[in-house]
Design a protein around this motif. Structure first.
Motif, mmCIF file in Angstrom:
data_model
loop_
_atom_site.group_PDB
_atom_site.id
_atom_site.type_symbol
_atom_site.label_atom_id
_atom_site.label_comp_id
_atom_site.label_asym_id
_atom_site.label_seq_id
_atom_site.Cartn_x
_atom_site.Cartn_y
_atom_site.Cartn_z
ATOM 1 N N VAL A 133 0.941 -1.280 -0.159
ATOM 2 C CA VAL A 133 -0.037 0.103 -0.095
ATOM 3 C C VAL A 133 0.924 1.012 -0.052
ATOM 4 O O VAL A 133 0.622 2.108 -0.589
ATOM 5 C CB VAL A 133 -0.822 -0.171 1.245
ATOM 6 C CG1 VAL A 133 -1.629 1.328 1.273
ATOM 7 C CG2 VAL A 133 -1.956 -1.070 1.079
ATOM 8 N N TRP A 153 -7.426 6.066 -8.900
ATOM 9 C CA TRP A 153 -7.078 5.316 -7.477
ATOM 10 C C TRP A 153 -8.419 4.458 -7.153
ATOM 11 O O TRP A 153 -9.350 4.978 -6.941
ATOM 12 C CB TRP A 153 -6.671 6.183 -6.317
ATOM 13 C CG TRP A 153 -6.435 5.253 -5.134
ATOM 14 C CD1 TRP A 153 -7.295 4.967 -4.226
ATOM 15 C CD2 TRP A 153 -5.294 4.626 -4.538
ATOM 16 N NE1 TRP A 153 -6.681 4.472 -3.188
ATOM 17 C CE2 TRP A 153 -5.555 4.120 -3.318
ATOM 18 C CE3 TRP A 153 -3.980 4.593 -5.106
ATOM 19 C CZ2 TRP A 153 -4.603 3.480 -2.521
ATOM 20 C CZ3 TRP A 153 -2.945 3.961 -4.474
ATOM 21 C CH2 TRP A 153 -3.339 3.338 -3.335
ATOM 22 N N SER A 154 -8.269 3.107 -6.874
ATOM 23 C CA SER A 154 -9.323 2.424 -6.464
ATOM 24 C C SER A 154 -8.877 1.433 -5.143
ATOM 25 O O SER A 154 -8.000 0.627 -5.246
ATOM 26 C CB SER A 154 -9.772 1.448 -7.516
ATOM 27 O OG SER A 154 -10.694 0.321 -7.098
ATOM 28 N N TRP A 155 -9.431 1.697 -4.037
ATOM 29 C CA TRP A 155 -9.184 1.252 -2.910
ATOM 30 C C TRP A 155 -9.364 -0.464 -3.005
ATOM 31 O O TRP A 155 -8.702 -1.265 -2.717
ATOM 32 C CB TRP A 155 -9.835 1.681 -1.612
ATOM 33 C CG TRP A 155 -9.296 2.761 -1.137
ATOM 34 C CD1 TRP A 155 -9.560 4.203 -0.971
ATOM 35 C CD2 TRP A 155 -7.887 2.808 -0.289
ATOM 36 N NE1 TRP A 155 -8.758 4.769 -0.416
ATOM 37 C CE2 TRP A 155 -7.846 4.230 0.112
ATOM 38 C CE3 TRP A 155 -7.242 2.028 -0.168
ATOM 39 C CZ2 TRP A 155 -6.674 4.547 0.693
ATOM 40 C CZ3 TRP A 155 -5.874 2.364 0.953
ATOM 41 C CH2 TRP A 155 -5.746 3.522 1.087
ATOM 42 N N GLN A 156 -10.440 -0.794 -3.610
ATOM 43 C CA GLN A 156 -10.822 -2.100 -3.702
ATOM 44 C C GLN A 156 -9.717 -2.637 -4.616
ATOM 45 O O GLN A 156 -9.199 -3.863 -4.111
ATOM 46 C CB GLN A 156 -12.188 -2.209 -4.578
ATOM 47 C CG GLN A 156 -12.646 -3.538 -4.540
ATOM 48 C CD GLN A 156 -14.154 -3.745 -5.384
ATOM 49 O OE1 GLN A 156 -14.519 -2.586 -5.827
ATOM 50 N NE2 GLN A 156 -14.519 -4.650 -5.506
ATOM 51 N N GLU A 158 -6.537 -1.920 -5.141
ATOM 52 C CA GLU A 158 -5.359 -1.731 -4.325
ATOM 53 C C GLU A 158 -5.066 -2.829 -3.380
ATOM 54 O O GLU A 158 -4.247 -3.247 -2.880
ATOM 55 C CB GLU A 158 -5.069 -0.406 -3.837
ATOM 56 C CG GLU A 158 -4.877 0.562 -4.901
ATOM 57 C CD GLU A 158 -4.003 0.293 -6.110
ATOM 58 O OE1 GLU A 158 -2.909 -0.454 -5.964
ATOM 59 O OE2 GLU A 158 -4.159 0.564 -7.132
ATOM 60 N N LEU A 159 -6.224 -2.738 -2.567
ATOM 61 C CA LEU A 159 -6.261 -3.762 -1.235
ATOM 62 C C LEU A 159 -6.223 -5.248 -1.729
ATOM 63 O O LEU A 159 -5.788 -6.098 -1.120
ATOM 64 C CB LEU A 159 -7.296 -3.471 -0.408
ATOM 65 C CG LEU A 159 -7.439 -2.068 0.559
ATOM 66 C CD1 LEU A 159 -8.795 -1.989 1.314
ATOM 67 C CD2 LEU A 159 -6.083 -2.295 1.331
#
Lengths: 183, 396
Positions: A133, A153-156, A158-159
């Protein structure tokens, strides 16, 4: 007798943290050169054959492994910088975007390795998750702030990628443990 | 000061390394062209990786070729029969298409239009990717040694792929059309609206610079317009999937590419294009009004048949090699005229190399043959060259 024991211990690069003994490892020159190169090769070759492979960041995993095992901040940041610059060259983007991100990760991972024992599987999983991250945040900041790219940017995403890389890191680091040499 | 530096030695080195990289990055962003130092590191990196990629692709292709060509031949006879049937159908269709193409060329020649022809292509195999989700590019096994240069268009039989970004000795990097920094001039097939095709962050493509008061229908085909001076006019790009109101009074038109960019194995690099007025083989020039009249829906279907023409058509019908099933070309509305027949046909030719073999240089993709079939010679029916019904269809 106690005086003699203290002298022997300080003569080897072993660091004491929280009364625990953490070992510092080194690697042979062929391993130091070939392992990052193989990781870079896999990174550019396999996504064409297996599209799902692009979710993995093998060069990043290699940087984290070497940085944590060597526990030297300078070696960590230099390893990260060189691997990142080579990855930039292969990706065809501006030279330095991955370089900066991996320099930060190399420094951070080695700093963490100095303070904590990150040899067990759970610790390796968490360290990889965290530094993936960090890597992405630094990369996106550079891409947007310095280069002017409009990356999404996409948290989904990236995580998900962070978890996938952390899962891969556990067996990969176990495999790379075979190349470790005690100082 | 010295004490401070030695105390914070590691942090100082980190800051110095980061500063050097940021400085280098700023220089690259500032300069539009690549400088020598950054090019050198790319040459080294690509030179270290690409030979191994080529070897693996070669071994994989060889193994696959042996398996599919000599061992796994199940269903080949059935497939062969189906392909023969398909060839027969396509031959008939080709005769009709040739008529249309010939007619379009005559019209363009009369109006002095110049067409872009693909005169030389190089077939190449895809050997590697950029290795990053953020950069959509791949490497091919052809470079300067094969005549590849920067900005050359890259296509497949299905449509456009991208353009050559960087060229090395035996390798080239191709920037895909769905990369965010990519752009291509396109035109909608029916509405003839022009726009710019751009890649998005999620890997899709959108049609940019189309005013919001225009009517764009999902399902409409998108072709290259030739306005970018990279892709020849008339190549297939994809189809419109979704139309929405965007920012700044422009429409947000999503396009589904005709080519599956994630499964590319072989591509064609267009190494030479030429612009010329199409050749016409007519011995007797036709009037522009006559040719235009064929395209107008208001004109009656059949012109008055001249007895001489009918006799000539009867002679043609008597020939043994005359195609028995040739149908008259369907009348088209003016807006359905193909933008450029020759490049599209050239683009739809598959590379001569079969999978698993080393692709070779493909000779010029020539424009369609200008010789007309015997069944509809323009000098026999100058009033209506395309609609001249074959003798087989006429009562004798």
């Amino acid at each position: 007798m106690p005086h003699q024991r203290r002298t022997n211990l300080t003569s080897v690069p072993i660091i004491y943290t929280s009364q625990e003994q953490i070992e510092v490892y080194r690697f042979s020159v062929p391993v130091t050169i070939l392992v990052p190169l193989v990781a870079l090769f896999f990174q550019v070759f396999f996504p064409r054959q297996l599209p799902f492979f692009s979710i993995f960041e093998l060069p990043l995993l290699i940087v984290i492994f070497f940085a944590v095992a060597r526990r030297s901040q300078i070696a960590g940041l230099l390893t990260g910088g060189i691997v990142g610059l080579l990855q930039d060259a292969l990706a065809g983007q501006h030279i330095g975007m991955f370089g900066i991100a991996k320099t930060v990760v190399g420094y951070g991972a080695s700093s963490l390795g100095v303070k904590l024992d990150v040899e067990n599987a759970a610790a390796r999983f968490l360290v990889t998750l965290f530094f993936y991250v960090v890597h992405e945040i630094v990369y996106f900041s550079v891409a947007r702030g310095l280069v002017g790219l409009t990356l999404k940017w996409s948290w989904q995403h990236e995580l998900g990628s962070a978890f996938a890389n952390a899962i891969l890191a556990v067996p990969l680091f176990m495999l790379l443990d075979r190349f470790k040499q005690r100082t | 000061m010295e004490n401070l530096l030695s105390r914070y030695r590691n942090v100082s080195i980190l800051v110095a390394v980061l500063f050097a990289q940021v400085l280098g990055l700023a220089v690259q962003v500032r300069r539009s062209t690549e400088n020598e130092s950054s090019r050198l590191i790319r040459v080294w990196a690509v030179g270290a990786v690409s030979p191994l990629e080529k070897v693996i692709i070669w071994v994989k292709g060889g193994t696959s070729g042996v398996w599919h060509n000599y061992v796994y031949l199940r269903g080949v006879r059935q497939e062969n029969r189906e392909l023969r049937d398909q060839i027969e159908r396509l031959r008939l269709e080709q005769v009709r298409m040739r008529e249309d193409a010939e007619q379009a060329r005559r019209l363009q020649a009369l109006l002095g239009f110049k067409e872009q022809f693909i005169s030389r292509t190089v077939a190449a195999q895809v050997i590697g990717s950029s290795g990053s989700d953020q950069v959509r590019s791949f490497y091919i096994d052809r470079g300067t040694d094969d005549g590849i240069k920067g900005d050359m268009p890259v296509i497949t039989a299905d449509g456009i792929v991208g353009k050559v970004l960087r060229v090395f000795g035996g390798t080239s990097q191709i920037l895909l059309v769905n990369d965010q920094s990519s752009g291509a001039g396109v035109i909608l097939e029916k509405s003839r609206l022009q726009g710019v095709l751009r890649g998005t962050a999620d890997g899709g493509v959108i049609l940019d610079k189309v005013m919001s008061d225009e009517q764009v229908q999902p399902g409409e085909r998108v072709l290259t317009s030739g306005g970018d001076r990279i892709f020849p006019k008339g190549l297939n790009v994809g189809t419109v999937t979704d139309v929405a109101k965007g920012k700044d009074s422009f429409l947000k038109v999503r396009v589904k590419l005709a080519v599956n960019l994630s499964k590319l194995e072989e591509v064609l690099v267009i190494t030479q294009q030429e612009e010329r007025v199409p050749e016409v083989t007519e011995t007797q020039p036709a009037r522009a009004a006559d040719i235009l009249a064929q395209r107008l829906p208001s004109v009656p279907d059949k012109p008055v048949v001249d007895p001489k023409t009918q006799a000539a058509a009867a002679d043609v019908a008597a020939k043994p090699n005359a195609s028995p099933a040739v149908q008259p070309a369907p009348r088209k509305a003016p807006d359905q005229t193909p933008a450029a027949t020759a490049p599209a046909e050239g683009a739809q030719r598959k590379p001569v190399s079969s999978p698993g073999t080393n692709p070779s240089i493909v000779p010029a993709v020539a424009p369609p043959p200008t010789q007309k079939p015997d069944t509809a010679k323009p000098d026999q029916a100058p009033e209506a060259p395309a609609d001249a019904a074959p003798a087989e269809d006429k009562p004798h």
